[in-house]
Design an enzyme around this catalytic site. Sequence first.
Site, PDB file in Angstrom:
ATOM      1  N   GLY A   1       0.894  -1.261  -0.128  1.00 22.38           N
ATOM      2  CA  GLY A   1       0.206  -0.032   0.114  1.00 22.38           C
ATOM      3  C   GLY A   1       0.848   1.339  -0.125  1.00 22.38           C
ATOM      4  O   GLY A   1       2.064   1.316   0.280  1.00 22.38           O
TER       5      GLY A   1
ATOM      6  N   GLN B   1       2.895  10.017   1.009  1.00 17.26           N
ATOM      7  CA  GLN B   1       4.260   9.385   0.971  1.00 17.26           C
ATOM      8  C   GLN B   1       5.287   9.585  -0.322  1.00 17.26           C
ATOM      9  O   GLN B   1       6.218   9.398  -0.160  1.00 17.26           O
ATOM     10  CB  GLN B   1       4.046   7.657   1.101  1.00 17.26           C
ATOM     11  CG  GLN B   1       3.537   7.253   2.665  1.00 17.26           C
ATOM     12  CD  GLN B   1       3.480   5.857   2.583  1.00 17.26           C
ATOM     13  OE1 GLN B   1       2.511   5.375   1.951  1.00 17.26           O
ATOM     14  NE2 GLN B   1       4.366   5.163   3.253  1.00 17.26           N
TER      15      GLN B   1
ATOM     16  N   CYS C   1       6.382  -0.148   6.978  1.00 20.62           N
ATOM     17  CA  CYS C   1       6.109   1.041   6.180  1.00 20.62           C
ATOM     18  C   CYS C   1       6.945   1.338   5.275  1.00 20.62           C
ATOM     19  O   CYS C   1       8.217   1.534   5.919  1.00 20.62           O
ATOM     20  CB  CYS C   1       5.512   2.123   7.081  1.00 20.62           C
ATOM     21  SG  CYS C   1       5.047   3.672   6.217  1.00 20.62           S
ATOM     22  N   LEU C   2       6.516   1.797   4.097  1.00 19.22           N
ATOM     23  CA  LEU C   2       7.657   2.296   3.301  1.00 19.22           C
ATOM     24  C   LEU C   2       8.504   3.393   3.595  1.00 19.22           C
ATOM     25  O   LEU C   2       9.375   3.679   3.109  1.00 19.22           O
ATOM     26  CB  LEU C   2       7.117   2.275   1.724  1.00 19.22           C
ATOM     27  CG  LEU C   2       6.643   0.944   1.163  1.00 19.22           C
ATOM     28  CD1 LEU C   2       5.937   1.209  -0.448  1.00 19.22           C
ATOM     29  CD2 LEU C   2       7.522   0.026   0.927  1.00 19.22           C
TER      30      LEU C   2
ATOM     31  N   HIS D   1      -4.021   1.257   7.797  1.00 21.29           N
ATOM     32  CA  HIS D   1      -2.611   1.893   7.739  1.00 21.29           C
ATOM     33  C   HIS D   1      -2.603   2.994   6.708  1.00 21.29           C
ATOM     34  O   HIS D   1      -2.002   4.194   7.068  1.00 21.29           O
ATOM     35  CB  HIS D   1      -1.684   0.892   7.436  1.00 21.29           C
ATOM     36  CG  HIS D   1      -0.300   1.279   7.353  1.00 21.29           C
ATOM     37  ND1 HIS D   1       0.740   0.798   8.003  1.00 21.29           N
ATOM     38  CD2 HIS D   1       0.220   2.294   6.225  1.00 21.29           C
ATOM     39  CE1 HIS D   1       1.934   1.487   7.832  1.00 21.29           C
ATOM     40  NE2 HIS D   1       1.664   2.162   6.683  1.00 21.29           N
ATOM     41  N   GLU D   2      -2.972   2.716   5.465  1.00 18.49           N
ATOM     42  CA  GLU D   2      -3.005   3.656   4.563  1.00 18.49           C
ATOM     43  C   GLU D   2      -3.907   4.960   4.892  1.00 18.49           C
ATOM     44  O   GLU D   2      -3.504   6.153   4.614  1.00 18.49           O
ATOM     45  CB  GLU D   2      -3.171   3.320   3.135  1.00 18.49           C
ATOM     46  CG  GLU D   2      -2.438   1.911   2.799  1.00 18.49           C
ATOM     47  CD  GLU D   2      -0.913   2.451   3.011  1.00 18.49           C
ATOM     48  OE1 GLU D   2      -0.561   3.560   2.716  1.00 18.49           O
ATOM     49  OE2 GLU D   2      -0.169   1.558   3.157  1.00 18.49           O
TER      50      GLU D   2
ATOM     51  N   HIS E   1      -2.419   7.580   7.223  1.00 16.54           N
ATOM     52  CA  HIS E   1      -1.616   8.450   6.480  1.00 16.54           C
ATOM     53  C   HIS E   1      -2.156   9.655   5.978  1.00 16.54           C
ATOM     54  O   HIS E   1      -1.531  10.763   6.135  1.00 16.54           O
ATOM     55  CB  HIS E   1      -0.817   7.570   5.396  1.00 16.54           C
ATOM     56  CG  HIS E   1       0.462   6.884   5.521  1.00 16.54           C
ATOM     57  ND1 HIS E   1       1.626   7.322   6.175  1.00 16.54           N
ATOM     58  CD2 HIS E   1       0.622   5.370   5.511  1.00 16.54           C
ATOM     59  CE1 HIS E   1       2.564   6.403   6.075  1.00 16.54           C
ATOM     60  NE2 HIS E   1       1.864   5.222   5.784  1.00 16.54           N
TER      61      HIS E   1
HETATM   62 ZN    ZN Z   1       3.033   3.486   5.579  1.00 13.01          ZN
END
Ligand code: ZN
Length: 159
Positions: free
Chosen positions: A46, A51, A89-90, A131-132, A135
Site C-alpha cells: 500500500g 508518501q 511502512c515504506l 494503515h494507509e 497516512h
Molecule cells: Zn505507511
Amino acid sequence: MAIRNIRELGEEVLKQRCKEVKEMTPRTRELIEDMLDTMYEANGVGLAACQVGVLKRIVVIDTTGEDPHVLINPRIVETSGEQTGQEGCLSVPGKTGVVTRPNYVKVVALDGAMKPIELEGTELLARAICHELDHLDGHMYVEKVEGELMDVVAEEGEE
Ligand code: ZN
C-alpha cells in the site's frame, strides 16, 4: 511510468492532513499510475499520496500483487474484530512493529474513475486499509506500535 521518491518518517509532509480530491485531472491520473509503480517497485502492499509528497486523499493498495485498489477520499464506515500483528511502512524502511487493528473494515471511496465504490477487507487487507488511511490524516503506525520498533530480519511486505 515513473517511480517517485518515497518520503521518510520525520518529514513534514507525512504529518499533515491530506486534502479531498474534487476532480480527476491528467495530473492526478499520472500521480495514481506513479503511486502504483512506486508501490510495486518497493514491494509494498500500500502507498498513500503523502508518501510521495502529494497532500491528496488518495491511496493505492494491493495485498496480493494482482489486485490493485485505488481509493480516493476513502472513509471507513464499519469495523469489527481485532487482529494483532507485525506491520511495516515504506516510509520507515527496515523497521517493523506490532500493531492491533480491526480484523474487518468496510470503506467507501471513489475509484480511479471517480465512481463511488465500497471495499471490504479482512486480515492483511483490513490492516493495509487502516494503515494507509491513517497516512491521510498525518498519522503513522509507529505511533501505535506495542513495544519496540524492531529491525526487519526477513524480506516482508511493507505498506
Ligand atoms: Zn505507511
